[in-house]
Design an enzyme around this catalytic site. Structure first.
Site: not given
Ligand code: THU
Length: 134
Positions: A98, A51, A62
């Site tokens: 993704c 993030e 992903e």
């Molecule tokens: N997130 C993922 O890593 N993969 C997904 O398919 C959906 C969301 C993460 C993004 C963010 O860091 C956190 O989950 C909350 O949305």
């Protein structure tokens, strides 16, 4: 036809996705996601979500794993399977962005993700029925 995933490999892939959770950088959402990619050459590439204070710049687990796999193997990368894990535990199918990127590298990829009743297994074509092609 998507390749049948060997049960032992399936377990390994899920374990690698779980293992990547500890490397997640998620100070804003506190939602940790790990992903592991089984590549066409038999390698497993795991990574986590990253993030950023400017939220839109964050990258899902992903895509982090897929981009790391391209960096490691080069542009001929193929994806046979993807596994996803979350902390805290949640129902978490890969987001739309993704799905498109998984499809880019594996039209027949198998995707394992936490579903309502344990691990859910779907092909990328089921999750993304009409992916964009250029
Ligand atoms: N997130 C993922 O890593 N993969 C997904 O398919 C959906 C969301 C993460 C993004 C963010 O860091 C956190 O989950 C909350 O949305």
């Amino acid at each position: 036809m998507p390749k049948e995933l060997d049960p032992e490999l399936r377990e390994r892939l899920l374990r690698e996705a779980e293992g990547a959770l500890d490397r997640s950088y998620a100070p804003y959402s506190s939602f940790h996601v790990g992903a592991a990619i089984l590549t066409g050459s038999g390698r497993i590439q795991a990574a986590a979500n990253v993030e950023c204070a400017s939220y839109g710049l964050s990258c899902c687990a992903e895509r982090s794993a897929i981009f790391a796999a391209v960096a490691a193997e080069g542009p001929d990368l193929r994806i046979d399977a993807v596994a996803v894990a979350t902390r805290p535990a949640a129902v978490a199918a890969p987001c739309g962005a993704c799905r498109q990127v998984i499809w880019e590298f594996g039209r027949e990829a198998v995707v394992l993700y936490p579903g309502e009743e344990g691990v859910c297994e779907r092909t990328i074509a089921e999750l993304l029925p009409a992916g964009f092609i250029l």
